[in-house]
Design a protein around this motif. Structure first.
Motif, PDB file in Angstrom:
ATOM      1  N   ASN A 368      -7.711   4.677   0.839  1.00  0.00           N
ATOM      2  CA  ASN A 368      -6.378   4.750   0.236  1.00  0.00           C
ATOM      3  C   ASN A 368      -6.405   5.830  -0.830  1.00  0.00           C
ATOM      4  O   ASN A 368      -7.397   5.996  -1.550  1.00  0.00           O
ATOM      5  N   GLY A 370      -3.752   7.731  -3.835  1.00  0.00           N
ATOM      6  CA  GLY A 370      -2.456   7.689  -4.496  1.00  0.00           C
ATOM      7  C   GLY A 370      -1.755   6.365  -4.221  1.00  0.00           C
ATOM      8  O   GLY A 370      -2.358   5.291  -4.284  1.00  0.00           O
ATOM      9  N   SER A 371      -0.469   6.443  -3.885  1.00  0.00           N
ATOM     10  CA  SER A 371       0.309   5.238  -3.570  1.00  0.00           C
ATOM     11  C   SER A 371       0.609   5.150  -2.082  1.00  0.00           C
ATOM     12  O   SER A 371       1.541   4.469  -1.667  1.00  0.00           O
ATOM     13  N   ASP A 372      -0.210   5.836  -1.235  1.00  0.00           N
ATOM     14  CA  ASP A 372       0.057   5.870   0.205  1.00  0.00           C
ATOM     15  C   ASP A 372      -0.136   4.524   0.872  1.00  0.00           C
ATOM     16  O   ASP A 372       0.497   4.230   1.883  1.00  0.00           O
ATOM     17  N   GLY A 373      -1.047   3.694   0.365  1.00  0.00           N
ATOM     18  CA  GLY A 373      -1.296   2.398   0.964  1.00  0.00           C
ATOM     19  C   GLY A 373      -2.210   2.491   2.176  1.00  0.00           C
ATOM     20  O   GLY A 373      -2.721   3.558   2.528  1.00  0.00           O
ATOM     21  N   THR A 374      -2.393   1.357   2.834  1.00  0.00           N
ATOM     22  CA  THR A 374      -3.300   1.282   3.988  1.00  0.00           C
ATOM     23  C   THR A 374      -2.576   0.894   5.268  1.00  0.00           C
ATOM     24  O   THR A 374      -3.226   0.552   6.265  1.00  0.00           O
ATOM     25  N   THR A 409       2.326  10.842   6.426  1.00  0.00           N
ATOM     26  CA  THR A 409       2.908  11.663   5.366  1.00  0.00           C
ATOM     27  C   THR A 409       2.707  13.135   5.725  1.00  0.00           C
ATOM     28  O   THR A 409       2.030  13.472   6.698  1.00  0.00           O
TER      29      THR A 409
END
Length: 418
Positions: A368, A370-374, A409
């Motif tokens: 993971n 930044g704030s991208d998550g899984t 992304t």
């Protein structure tokens, strides 16, 4: 007062000729074949020794070269950035561009980066400077195939028709194949070692072996046959079929050093088979390796590794004897292997790296940044020099979707040190 009529016509004619000449010059400068090499101005970086964990995210797939650079593929350009541990892509350290040819594939060995182009040219670059080392003509690339997506992963991680293999004495051979021809080239200086004609689309290449052979699959006459061609001479050394195997074969290389180069094993199966039969590769006929039979099992050095019911199991690829177990994974899969490491990916996108000889855990962390998550699915992956890079795909994965729908992304690649 004006020009006399005759002189006016002469002036107009001269102006017209000049206009045509200017247009021709512009067209020539825009459309004529060109090569632009921007060499490195800074120092060649030292090999990094990062702590295990996520390094950062990138918009393009990196080919890690010499543990010092990241090399990328664009439509008509191959370029590098530094440092290898940079959190984001940086300004090019060096760049090499050709026009109007398109970049087809990139491979690397040591400090040599080899690029293949749509016009058949093969160009080797010095990784430390970006300068051209040598150029060679190659067979025309095979027609068709999937169109590379925006990350360029297929171009740098799995370039079809462009393979490396090491020979005794420290030599490395570059093998370049097309629909109708294959050539062997000395990596050190670009000298052509051999060229052979191929029968056409009924003959396909699979990769190269650790013992210096090009693996081909021949379906031209009769049942599919695996062919092993000496990478030093171009001569066919073995033609082989798995005993009792189906007339149609699917051949999958296993444990390769990079892409489909220097592979120590393979799996054969029939079209649509869930599992197959695993084999170890040497100088003679392939040797049966039942530990490699199941789909999902792979080869890491001399060890066959597979995950079943949340437990990773390492076995001797030659004898099948169990060597170690590593549990507590839950739903997981073998993601990639490299020298001294086997990488597992759990359902929660944790990257677990084990020693393939002992099964000892080398590192474990969540992929993971930044704030991208899984909440993503893994796409193409590459592992080398202790690094792992993974494409992150949007769930549910739509293989026919455009790039915006396909990738999680804009910076779809996650890079980690293990």
């Amino acid at each position: 007062m004006g020009f006399p009529k005759g002189r006016r016509r002469l002036v107009m004619a001269v102006a017209a000729v000049l206009a045509v000449a200017v247009v021709a010059l512009v067209v020539h400068r825009v459309l004529a074949p060109a090569e632009v090499s921007t060499v490195a101005r800074g120092e060649y970086p030292a090999a990094a020794q990062p702590a295990a964990g996520v390094i950062g995210r990138l918009p393009a797939a990196p080919l890690i070269v010499d543990a010092r650079l990241r090399v990328y593929a664009a439509h008509r350009q191959v370029y590098a950035d530094r440092p290898v541990t940079g959190r984001y892509r940086t300004s090019p350290f060096w760049s090499y561009r050709r026009w109007p040819a398109e970049l087809i594939g990139v491979v690397a060995s040591g400090r040599t980066v080899v690029s293949r182009w749509s016009d058949g040219q093969v160009v080797a670059l010095d990784a430390s400077t970006g300068r051209v080392r040598w150029r060679a003509g190659g067979p025309a690339p095979a027609e068709g195939g999937a169109v590379p997506r925006r990350t360029g992963a297929a171009t740098v991680w799995d370039p079809r028709g462009l393979y490396l293999t090491d020979l005794a004495g420290g030599r490395t051979v570059l093998v370049v194949t097309g629909d109708s021809q294959a050539r062997g080239v000395e990596l050190a200086d670009g000298r052509e070692l051999w060229r052979v004609d191929l029968p056409g689309p009924c003959h396909s290449d699979v990769g190269t072996t650790v013992s210096g052979q090009l693996i081909g699959l021949d379906t031209c006459a009769g049942p599919a046959t695996v062919e092993f061609r000496d990478a030093a001479t171009g001569a066919v050394r073995e033609r082989w079929r798995p005993p009792g195997g189906p007339d149609q074969l699917v051949v999958t290389p296993l444990g390769c050093r990079a892409g489909r180069s220097d592979c120590p094993g393979l799996r054969t199966s029939g079209p649509g088979d869930a599992d197959g039969r695993g084999w170890l590769l040497g100088t003679g006929e392939p040797i049966p390796a039942s530990a490699l039979d199941p789909t999902g099992a792979t080869l890491a050095g001399e060890q066959a590794v597979a995950v079943r019911d949340g437990v990773a199991v390492g076995r001797s690829a030659r004898t099948g004897a169990e060597l170690w177990r590593f549990g507590g994974l839950g739903p997981a899969r073998v993601l990639a292997v490299q020298a001294g490491r086997v990488h597992l990916l759990t359902e929660a996108n944790e990257l677990v790296t084990l020693d393939p000889v002992t099964g000892a855990q080398l590192s474990r962390f969540t992929l993971n940044v930044g704030s991208d998550g899984t909440g993503w699915a893994p796409g193409a992956v590459a592992a080398t020099d202790g690094y792992v890079a993974v494409e992150r795909l949007r769930e549910p994965v739509d293989p026919d979707g455009d790039d915006q729908r396909y990738y999680l992304t804009a910076e779809a690649l996650i890079l980690a040190a293990t």
